[in-house]
Write an enzyme that holds these catalytic residues in place. Structure first.
Site, short mmCIF file in Angstrom:
data_model
loop_
_atom_site.label_atom_id
_atom_site.label_comp_id
_atom_site.label_asym_id
_atom_site.label_seq_id
_atom_site.Cartn_x
_atom_site.Cartn_y
_atom_site.Cartn_z
N HIS A 88 51.90 -1.95 -24.17
CA HIS A 88 52.22 -0.59 -23.71
C HIS A 88 51.86 -0.46 -22.22
CE1 HIS A 88 52.26 3.79 -23.33
NE2 HIS A 88 51.00 3.75 -22.96
N ASP A 117 71.61 -0.77 4.79
CA ASP A 117 71.12 -1.44 3.57
C ASP A 117 69.70 -1.89 3.85
OD1 ASP A 117 70.80 -2.88 1.18
OD2 ASP A 117 72.94 -3.35 1.13
N TRP A 153 45.50 -4.96 -21.07
CA TRP A 153 46.25 -5.33 -19.87
C TRP A 153 45.31 -5.80 -18.77
CZ3 TRP A 153 46.86 -3.42 -14.75
CH2 TRP A 153 46.03 -2.35 -14.41
N SER A 180 58.48 -10.52 -7.90
CA SER A 180 59.45 -9.44 -7.75
C SER A 180 58.88 -8.31 -6.89
CB SER A 180 59.84 -8.91 -9.13
OG SER A 180 60.54 -7.71 -9.02
N SER A 181 57.64 -7.91 -7.18
CA SER A 181 57.04 -6.81 -6.42
C SER A 181 56.86 -7.19 -4.96
CB SER A 181 55.66 -6.46 -6.98
OG SER A 181 55.78 -5.98 -8.26
N HIS A 264 42.64 -1.56 -8.45
CA HIS A 264 42.53 -0.21 -7.90
C HIS A 264 43.63 0.11 -6.90
CE1 HIS A 264 40.91 3.67 -8.17
NE2 HIS A 264 41.24 3.77 -6.91
N GLU A 266 46.42 -1.04 -7.02
CA GLU A 266 47.58 -0.89 -7.91
C GLU A 266 47.71 0.56 -8.39
OE1 GLU A 266 50.03 -2.71 -8.87
OE2 GLU A 266 50.77 -1.58 -10.60
N TYR A 268 46.97 3.14 -6.74
CA TYR A 268 47.56 3.92 -5.65
C TYR A 268 48.99 3.52 -5.39
CZ TYR A 268 43.13 6.01 -5.36
OH TYR A 268 42.03 6.70 -5.70
N SER A 279 56.10 15.60 -1.49
CA SER A 279 56.13 16.12 -0.12
C SER A 279 57.55 16.32 0.38
CB SER A 279 55.41 15.16 0.84
OG SER A 279 54.09 14.95 0.40
N HIS A 313 34.18 0.84 -9.30
CA HIS A 313 33.94 2.00 -10.17
C HIS A 313 34.59 1.79 -11.54
CE1 HIS A 313 37.70 4.10 -8.30
NE2 HIS A 313 38.04 3.55 -9.44
N HIS A 314 35.43 0.78 -11.66
CA HIS A 314 35.94 0.43 -12.99
C HIS A 314 34.92 -0.39 -13.76
CE1 HIS A 314 40.09 1.72 -12.07
NE2 HIS A 314 39.79 1.32 -10.86
N THR A 339 42.66 13.24 -0.76
CA THR A 339 43.52 13.72 -1.84
C THR A 339 43.54 15.24 -1.85
OG1 THR A 339 42.77 11.79 -3.07
CG2 THR A 339 44.08 13.39 -4.27
N LYS A 342 45.83 16.60 0.74
CA LYS A 342 47.24 16.58 0.34
C LYS A 342 47.57 17.78 -0.54
CE LYS A 342 49.61 12.93 0.15
NZ LYS A 342 50.02 12.70 1.53
N ARG A 461 37.77 4.06 -26.26
CA ARG A 461 39.19 3.73 -26.15
C ARG A 461 39.46 2.40 -26.85
NH1 ARG A 461 39.97 1.54 -19.98
NH2 ARG A 461 42.12 1.36 -20.69
#
Lengths: 546, 411
Positions: A88, A117, A153, A180-181, A264, A266, A268, A279, A313-314, A339, A342, A461
């Site tokens: 998932h 292009d 994951w 790819s990314s 992390h 990732e 963002y 925006s 922090h993870h 943040t 924004k 979890r």
């Protein structure tokens, strides 16, 4: 710098040449989609792919929620449950959200900066066509003996090394997704840096372009880190290395550090383009210029920088030293500042505007509201001493789903509603769009809000079964998830009406939204196959500041 | 359906009555963090609530402004938009204010964190080792050590299609065969590690959680103020039965704790009543352990009642009960019936390995194989009993009896 510039010219030239060869529009039939190097076609492919992945990932979440409807094991084996949570996440992150944003970048970045292009069209084709193969491989593991990957994951060793035949396929799939990314990101950077229309200085770029530029740099910086980490897992398993094996002098915690150094940023990567979309949309429907354009750009840049120094922090509970714990707590809390800027800027944009609430605006406002709730729980989670309670509980699940679903995914939905008239030349059904928004907004809260409570009450979890005191909130959550899923069919119908069953749909003007500004609205609707073959001139008026 | 109705009622109550009910019931509400039973857990709870109310206050202001704007600045009421788009002053203000609020949260948080990290001057040390999927507790320097596994009733009820309503199982999934017994008022230091994959040890009432990592020793501490039983569970995904390895702590008064410890040291306990227990005494004299001694630690953890089934058609020997050892250690994967969960967890019923030479079976139990972890932590007698059990039950009929000596030789 000059050298880079020359290089880009060379590319620009090749590219123009390419167009001369294929001046008569796309190939017919399926070969159009396989061979295409057109940014619009590839954007469409990316978006369809993302849709399919959201659907598959969504079905997996329903399996999860169905099993969690009541205590006791109802339908599936715990091992299969673990496969579901693992896939998932991988499907939603790498198959849904990221290709969704890449699809939007494909469509919109060239049209927003006034070029014909992306800079590297063939690479663009390759970058997309890697994805279906990667995901076919990843999902095919479900049919192997032993099933799919089940270690989460996050792929923490030593657990992930216990995986069977699915393990090497998962690693290989992740490598392909990374390639790819990275190709997509390089393409975006090269395009934005070299192919902006004359007069479009960096600080005149639309914010969606800005956020994607910064996102692309994040991708280029961290995807190789993930590739390195999973390669080390592979050699640990098959070639006798001990990178993460304590018995051989390695260190399982090192994997967590490397993973989250990728992981992390990732996070963002999955939210910065959303900031860009919101925006763009809010000023259109507030009929008022974006408030604090410069500070929005600086805020995104600061968030991107901070994303590299908060990863641990993870890992507050893995036993990092006190000094490290304090550092990561403070740096994480710091993210709330840009943040917050924004969010305040979006409010100030709405303030004393002249707002209407078409579907894109509804989703954008829903984003601001619900993403901010995810931000609040983020601040709470940043407090290390309290995180010892929240960590790995459903409170965390609620938190990251609030920033990912009504965050990232709402923004993708908003963007499609916003630009689909430009892409297809017809307006979507506004009434259905609004119904879709309200059902989504309600059910997403029914799904995820109770998870805060059940997490605080002590439910960890990634468990397939739970103590009976957690039942009530899980029941609510499961109802929410199923209803949310069903509500998405309204959107699918609406978009299919625009894309395929167009009979009876209202044609869109080229302006589409009266309050919209930017180069994409200067071309006809639907946008011709090739746009801006002659670059437009951007005047002194701050185009991007809208 | 009743679940649905209850769910909807709850949702309504949750949304409308939340603020009203919040003030007085927050402390031990089932939707909030428990306040817990240690000074640290109290501090953590207050920090949590402070952070929560700060967020609520910010939310009221921010969302208040937003909804006012949505109402008042919609086109029908406010047809001509303003044109401002920049104000350095405002931007500086709303950069600084959050910064100040954050400092207000960070300072007390840092203070609590420093206390949480100060595990010096502890009165006793417990070593916690995570296994797939159970915990081992060692009272360092006391020679007392035992395993703590999901209780048999929960284990029975949690099998797919068990037909047992979890609501009828006391403390479903939050109960174990052997509690971790701790004295109140003493500073207890925990050393955490793991034997296989990463696990996480969490008791919400004590506000402590830390990962148990193979090759690492982590530490944390607690000092419990009130006697009682506190429940939690593993928090790091650790494989198939991650959801089924609870943590249960029983805090006793100092005198009761001392009595309990003495009893444990006396080897009075054990293997029979609670298969996973392996005190030093029990290891030395397993045969003496048969007498049914009610588990000293766990009044509520009802001695594992293995319903039905005569223990082993095999020749009964004094010593650990093979079926109980099997249920406590093997059944999680191989299932109580021996059917396993192929292909990851092979069936034992009709297995060639099981029916083969006893030495092969014993070695696999001792050393593990593929996904199967080593079970060397069990005593010779327990392994002998379990091997005898699987060779003569679960549809197998080898007909021999494995002895503790055989196991000892193969170690």
């Amino acid at each position: 710098m000059a050298k880079t510039h020359d290089h880009s010219h060379a590319h620009g030239h090749d590219h123009a040449h390419d167009h001369d060869d294929h001046h008569h529009g796309p190939d017919k039939g399926v070969m159009r989609w396989i061979k295409t190097t057109n940014h619009k076609d590839l954007g469409t492919l990316y978006l369809w792919f993302s849709f399919i992945m959201f659907f598959i990932g969504g079905l997996m979440s329903l399996v999860i929620r169905a099993e969690l409807y009541a205590p006791g094991m109802q339908f599936i084996d715990p091992e299969f449950y673990n496969q579901m949570i693992t896939l998932h996440a991988l499907v939603m992150i790498f198959g849904g959200v990221m290709p969704g944003f890449v699809g939007l970048a494909n469509w919109m970045v060239p049209m927003m900066i006034g070029c014909s292009d992306l800079a590297l069209p063939r690479v663009n084709n390759w970058g997309f066509w890697i994805l279906p193969f990667a995901f076919t491989m990843l999902l095919s593991t479900l049919f192997l003996p032993g099933g799919g990957p089940a270690g989460g994951w996050t792929l923490y060793p030593p657990l992930v090394l216990q995986g069977g035949a699915s393990f090497p396929l998962t690693i290989f799939a992740i490598h392909m997704l990374g390639i790819s990314s990275i190709t997509g990101a390089i393409n975006v950077v090269v395009t934005i840096m070299n192919m902006r229309a004359p007069g479009m200085t960096l600080l005149k770029m639309p914010l969606f372009v800005w956020t994607w530029l910064i996102t692309a740099y994040l991708l280029i910086a961290v995807m190789p880190v993930l590739a390195g980490a999973v390669t080390m897992l592979l050699t640990d398993k098959y070639f006798g290395t001990s990178f993460f094996n304590a018995a051989g002098g390695g260190d399982p915690v090192m994997f967590e550090h490397i993973f989250w150094f990728f992981g992390h940023p990732e996070v963002y990567i999955m939210i910065l383009p959303a900031f860009g979309i919101v925006s763009t949309i809010i000023p259109t429907f507030a009929r008022k210029q974006l408030f604090g354009y410069d500070s929005m750009v600086y805020a995104v840049a600061s968030i991107a920088f901070l994303s590299f120094i908060v990863w641990a922090h993870h890992m507050f509970t893995v036993g990092i030293p006190l000094a490290g714990e304090l550092f990561f707590m403070f740096s994480t809390m710091l993210i709330a500042v840009p943040t917050g800027v924004k969010v305040f800027n979006w409010l100030a944009t709405m303030w004393r505007g002249s707002m209407t609430f078409e579907t894109p605006m509804l989703f954008a406002i829903g984003f601001v509201f619900l993403f901010t709730i995810g931000g609040f729980s983020g601040i709470m989670l940043a407090l290390a001493p309290v995180d010892f309670q929240y960590h790995n509980s459903y409170f965390v699940v609620a938190h990251f789903h609030y920033v990912l679903v009504p965050g990232a995914i709402f923004s993708i939905i908003a963007a499609i509603y916003y630009w689909i008239p430009k892409w297809t030349g017809v307006m979507y059904d506004e009434r259905l769009g609004k119904i879709h928004f309200w059902l989504s907004a309600i059910f997403i809260n029914v799904t995820f809000f109770p998870q805060h409570f059940v997490g605080l009450a002590g439910m960890p979890r990634r468990i397939p079964d739970y103590a009976v005191q957690f039942t009530d909130f899980n029941v609510i959550s499961t109802w929410g998830a199923f209803l949310y899923f069903i509500a998405q069919f309204i959107m699918i119908y609406n978009f299919l009406r625009c894309a395929i069953w167009r009979k009876g749909m209202v044609p869109a003007t080229s302006q589409v939204w009266e309050g919209a500004h930017g180069l994409e609205w200067t071309v006809p609707s639907p946008a011709p196959y090739h746009t801006f073959e002659d670059p437009p001139h951007v005047g002194d008026e701050p185009a991007a500041a809208h | 359906m009743s679940n649905l109705i209850r769910g909807l009622m709850l949702a309504t109550a949750g949304l409308t009555g939340f603020a009203a009910r919040a003030a007085d019931t927050m402390e031990n509400a089932y939707w909030n963090l428990p306040k817990g039973v240690t000074d640290i857990s109290n501090e953590v709870w207050h920090l949590h609530m402070a952070a929560f109310w700060v967020c609520v206050a910010i939310a009221v202001v921010v969302f208040g402004v937003m909804f006012y704007s949505i109402f008042a600045h919609r086109r029908s009421k406010h047809p001509v938009p303003a044109t401002f788009h920049h104000s350095t002053t405002v931007e500086i203000i709303w950069t600084i204010i959050p910064f100040v609020i954050l400092i207000g949260l960070a300072v007390p948080a840092a203070g609590t964190l420093i206390k949480q990290y100060d595990s010096r001057n502890s009165d006793l040390t417990i070593k916690i080792t995570g296994y797939q999927w159970k915990w081992q507790y060692e009272y360092v320097g006391e020679g007392v050590s035992f395993f703590s596994t999901l209780d048999a009733k929960s284990n029975e009820a949690r099998q797919l299609g068990s037909g047992i309503d979890p609501k009828t199982v006391p403390h479903y999934l939050h109960n174990v065969d052997n509690y971790l017994v701790l004295p109140v008022g003493k500073k207890v230091r925990f050393l955490l590690t793991s034997n296989d994959v990463i696990h996480g040890w969490w008791v919400p009432d004590l506000a402590i959680k830390k990962d148990a990592i193979p090759g690492f020793i982590n530490d944390m501490w607690t000092q419990i103020n009130e006697p009682g039983i506190y429940r939690g569970q593993c928090t790091v995904l650790c494989g198939r039965d991650h959801g089924f390895m609870p943590v249960v702590v029983e805090a006793k008064t100092e005198a009761e704790y001392a009595a309990w410890l003495a009893k444990m040291k006396g080897g009075e306990t054990v293997a029979a009543a609670a298969p996973a227990i392996a005190t030093d005494a029990a290891v030395d004299a397993p045969a003496a352990a048969e007498p049914v001694v009610a588990e000293p630690a766990a009044p509520e953890a009802a001695p594992v009642e293995v319903a039905a089934a005569a223990p082993a058609a095999a020749p009964a020997a004094a010593g650990p009960n093979g079926e109980k050892v099997y249920l406590g250690n093997c059944a999680a994967c191989h299932q109580a019936t021996g059917a396993g969960l192929p292909p990851t967890f092979p069936a034992l019923t009709g297995s060639k390995v099981v029916a083969g030479p006893a030495a092969g079976v014993i070695t696999q139990v001792l050393k593990g194989k593929n996904a199967m972890p080593p079970f060397a932590q069990l005593s010779d007698a327990e392994i002998a009993a379990a091997v005898t059990y699987v060779r003569n039950n679960l549809g197998n009929k080898v007909g021999d009896t494995v002895t503790a000596d055989q196991v000892k030789k193969l170690r």
